[in-house]
Motif scaffolding. Structure first.
Motif, short mmCIF file in Angstrom:
data_model
loop_
_atom_site.label_atom_id
_atom_site.label_comp_id
_atom_site.label_asym_id
_atom_site.label_seq_id
_atom_site.Cartn_x
_atom_site.Cartn_y
_atom_site.Cartn_z
N TYR A 108 0.87 -1.18 0.00
CA TYR A 108 0.00 0.00 0.00
C TYR A 108 0.91 1.23 0.00
O TYR A 108 1.79 1.35 0.85
N VAL A 109 0.70 2.12 -0.95
CA VAL A 109 1.61 3.26 -1.08
C VAL A 109 0.82 4.55 -1.29
O VAL A 109 -0.18 4.57 -2.01
N ALA A 110 1.29 5.60 -0.64
CA ALA A 110 0.72 6.93 -0.82
C ALA A 110 1.34 7.56 -2.07
O ALA A 110 2.52 7.89 -2.08
N ASP A 111 0.53 7.68 -3.11
CA ASP A 111 0.97 8.23 -4.40
C ASP A 111 0.71 9.74 -4.36
O ASP A 111 -0.33 10.22 -4.83
N ALA A 112 1.68 10.49 -3.81
CA ALA A 112 1.44 11.86 -3.38
C ALA A 112 0.96 12.79 -4.49
O ALA A 112 -0.04 13.48 -4.35
#
Length: 293
Positions: A108-112
């Motif tokens: 899970y990654v925050a794709d800023a």
């Protein structure tokens, strides 16, 4: 920070991740450490790190718009999310930030810069948007430059401990020395590289030169630098400033969150103390009744 006390630190200047075991002062490079670049043994401006139970290190490699996994002891990593250039497609990321991995290996990654949270199952060649992805804004289906995917894997006490562990020291010996000579030291804010527009410009300049440099001759590098500077317009500068303001707001929210946790923990402590006092009073009362009998 691992359960055994090992601390993992991302060094965006050296483009590496180091692990510090208890008592160590030098640390060990566990990811990157081969200069800035997009090879599998390199990182470019690493931001966040996650360590799983097997001690594999997951790094948000923001300069390369990808998330990499480095198995313990490995000399190079593997791309587990993104890595297809900067963009908003399902195979792409744009300035990835916080990363969390569950027990199944799902990333899970925050794709800023795409204002979304993405999920990449283990071995997948593309991800799926689970939150946001509807443009930047304040609506219920929108995000605004997310930094971390979620934090509910930590307890309140663990979050408070982490906030104290990574907080900068408030007093320095150099400050006392400077005062003796009537010198004032002005420091950049914590995480200053992403809180100063000039640092973002500098990073973009280096990335542009790196991508176009084919001769590795000083005069050609100088031409590439001047070409980039001449094409750097007010719109780009404005975007850099907007990017910094997003991070400022996120850090402000984080500060408010930590304050809320502290207040809740203090309330919990007060409840526990009241319970202890009640138990002591009941015991004293019981002992008094026994003596009367």
């Amino acid at each position: 920070m691992e359960e055994n006390g090992s601390l993992y630190v991302t060094d965006i200047g050296k483009h590496e991740v180091r692990r510090y075991r208890r008592g160590e002062s030098q640390g060990t490079v566990v990811a990157g450490g081969n200069g800035s670049g997009n090879r599998l043994d390199q990182l470019s401006f690493p931001q966040y790190v996650f360590v799983d139970r097997d001690h594999s290190v997951y790094v948000s490699d923001s300069g390369n718009d990808r998330v990499m996994k480095w198995v313990e002891g490995a000399k190079q990593g593997i791309v587990v999310a993104g890595g297809q250039g900067q963009g908003n497609g399902l195979t792409q990321l744009s300035c990835p930030q916080g990363v969390v991995v569950d027990q199944l290996g799902t990333v899970y990654v925050a794709d800023a810069r795409n204002d979304r949270i993405m999920r990449w199952p283990k071995g997948a060649t593309q991800g799926s948007v689970i939150v946001g992805g509807n443009g930047r804004g304040g609506q219920s289906n929108q995000l605004y430059g997310p930094v971390v995917p979620f934090i509910d894997q930590y307890s309140k006490s663990e979050l408070l401990e982490l906030s104290y562990a990574y907080a900068p020291e408030k007093e320095y010996i150099v400050d006392e020395t400077a005062k003796q000579f009537d010198i004032e030291i002005i420091r950049l804010p914590v995480r200053h590289c992403i809180l100063n527009p000039i640092e973002i410009c500098w990073a973009e300049l280096k990335k542009s030169v790196r991508d176009q440099n084919t001769t590795f001759k000083l005069k050609d590098v100088e031409k590439l630098i001047w070409n980039w500077l001449n094409n750097c317009d007010s719109t780009f500068i404005s975007n850099c400033i907007d990017h910094v303001q997003v991070y400022e707001e996120n850090f402000k929210k984080a500060d408010q969150f930590i304050e809320q946790i502290e207040n809740e923990l203090n309330d919990d402590d007060n409840i526990d103390n009241d319970s202890d006092l009640t138990e002591d009073e009941d015991e004293d009362k019981g002992e008094g009744e026994d003596e009367d009998q």
